[in-house]
Design a protein around this motif. Structure first.
Motif, PDB file in Angstrom:
ATOM      1  N   ASP A  17      39.653 -27.455   1.497  1.00 31.01           N
ATOM      2  CA  ASP A  17      39.911 -26.116   1.694  1.00 31.01           C
ATOM      3  C   ASP A  17      38.979 -25.260   1.157  1.00 31.01           C
ATOM      4  O   ASP A  17      38.678 -23.839   1.801  1.00 31.01           O
ATOM      5  CB  ASP A  17      41.281 -26.204   0.916  1.00 31.01           C
ATOM      6  N   ARG A  18      38.309 -25.776   0.107  1.00 33.74           N
ATOM      7  CA  ARG A  18      37.230 -24.987  -0.567  1.00 33.74           C
ATOM      8  C   ARG A  18      36.115 -24.355   0.205  1.00 33.74           C
ATOM      9  O   ARG A  18      35.433 -23.550   0.188  1.00 33.74           O
ATOM     10  CB  ARG A  18      36.763 -25.378  -1.846  1.00 33.74           C
ATOM     11  N   HIS A  20      36.223 -24.812   3.801  1.00 33.10           N
ATOM     12  CA  HIS A  20      36.622 -24.536   5.283  1.00 33.10           C
ATOM     13  C   HIS A  20      36.090 -25.575   5.992  1.00 33.10           C
ATOM     14  O   HIS A  20      35.497 -25.351   7.050  1.00 33.10           O
ATOM     15  CB  HIS A  20      36.019 -23.227   5.691  1.00 33.10           C
ATOM     16  N   SER A  22      37.121 -29.894   7.352  1.00 33.43           N
ATOM     17  CA  SER A  22      38.292 -30.745   7.296  1.00 33.43           C
ATOM     18  C   SER A  22      38.008 -32.030   6.230  1.00 33.43           C
ATOM     19  O   SER A  22      37.157 -32.280   6.074  1.00 33.43           O
ATOM     20  CB  SER A  22      38.433 -31.245   8.758  1.00 33.43           C
TER      21      SER A  22
ATOM     22  N   GLU B 160      35.391 -14.139  -0.128  1.00 31.80           N
ATOM     23  CA  GLU B 160      36.060 -14.464   1.255  1.00 31.80           C
ATOM     24  C   GLU B 160      36.238 -13.073   2.225  1.00 31.80           C
ATOM     25  O   GLU B 160      36.478 -11.888   1.714  1.00 31.80           O
ATOM     26  CB  GLU B 160      37.696 -14.688   1.039  1.00 31.80           C
TER      27      GLU B 160
END
Lengths: 198, 198
Positions: A17-18, A20, A22, B160
């Motif tokens: 998640d951090r 981006h 999988s 982000e």
């Protein structure tokens, strides 16, 4: 960052998640350096950080010599000047008589003509080029001649790697060009207009 | 560069050599924007350059507002200050009272607190963050609030993207880390040690 936050264990899902990426990509990538995750538990943060530091050779201090102590050289020296355990600017050279002899961001500016002896004395292992385009090729030769095996080049000139010398060319303008393409609309990535068959 | 060298035609082979790409990759990539090469002849240099400028929206002048007119902001303003038809630094802001009111590399430094009005008045379309890490998030919000849709971030913080706002994070340290890994030896990319079956 996780260590600073007091996190002890982290899953590949959370790491993914951090970044981006999988979770399976995270697991595959880390597995290249040995299996240090535990199925169903994840990674121990402290040992993962320690291991990655060693893989990336960040456990050693790298010593930078900056060629061109103008604004960019100064910015880089300030940026790395404190609280960095992996990189330190140990020397700076310039050909401007007004700069030579000054201490800038904690770095004494020495003459470009003495680059070889400065590099040797300071035991620099990474050269940083922050010179104008027209000075880049000559400065690069001087660094290679002084025995440097790694060069970070900020001059807007593409320097070619050669045997035993790693070069990273960083062109600040290319990032602006990417942003410009975004602002301009969606022409990039859009297929060319099709010729109507009618 | 080819135009400056007086070259009129260039083949995909020659272009590929310059970019370390295969000729077929060059042809495929350029074909995405329409077929402007001629088989067996190659590309007309002038029309290729013109076409790529338009594809990349470099035919328009982009106006940069620099947030943080320290050494890096100054370096960038100087670098783009002359002879650049695509990018111009039109405004700079800082929160340091010693810098406000000064003209640096041709740019008048105005107060960070007035960012929104400065951005509007100068019609900036790209924001550049050259602030310390701890100031990055606030400065980014201020740029987005001022209506900027493209941000180049040099602060060592990953910002982000959000809807309608393109962000390019440029971490100078990551290039040093790549070089460090090279200097340290060949652990990266080397498969993990195999367990002997004997």
């Amino acid at each position: 960052m996780l260590e600073a936050e007091g996190v002890l264990q982290v899953s590949s899902q959370e790491l993914g998640d951090r970044f981006h990426l999988s979770p399976s990509q995270i697991r595959r990538d880390l597995a290249n350096f040995g299996g240090f995750g535990v199925r169903g538990v994840g990674y121990d943060v402290a040992s993962l950080a320690d291991r990655l530091h060693r893989v990336l050779r960040l456990d050693a201090l790298h010593r930078l010599i900056v060629v061109g102590m103008g604004n960019l050289g100064t910015a880089l020296s300030s940026y790395l000047g404190f609280n960095d355990l992996s990189f330190e600017v140990v020397a700076g050279v310039d050909s401007d008589p007004d700069l030579i002899g000054q201490e800038i961001a904690g770095v004494l500016v020495e003459p470009f003509s003495e680059l070889a002896s400065v590099a040797r004395r300071s035991q620099a292992d990474i050269g940083v080029l922050t010179v104008p385009a027209e000075a880049a090729a000559g400065a690069f030769e001087a660094l290679v001649g002084a025995g440097l095996r790694a060069v970070l080049n900020f001059a807007p000139v593409m320097l070619e790697e050669r045997s035993g010398v790693r070069v990273k060319n960083v062109d600040l303008r290319i990032h602006l060009e990417e942003l410009a393409a975004h602002l301009g609309g969606a022409e990039i990535g859009r297929p060319p207009p099709e010729v109507s068959s009618e």
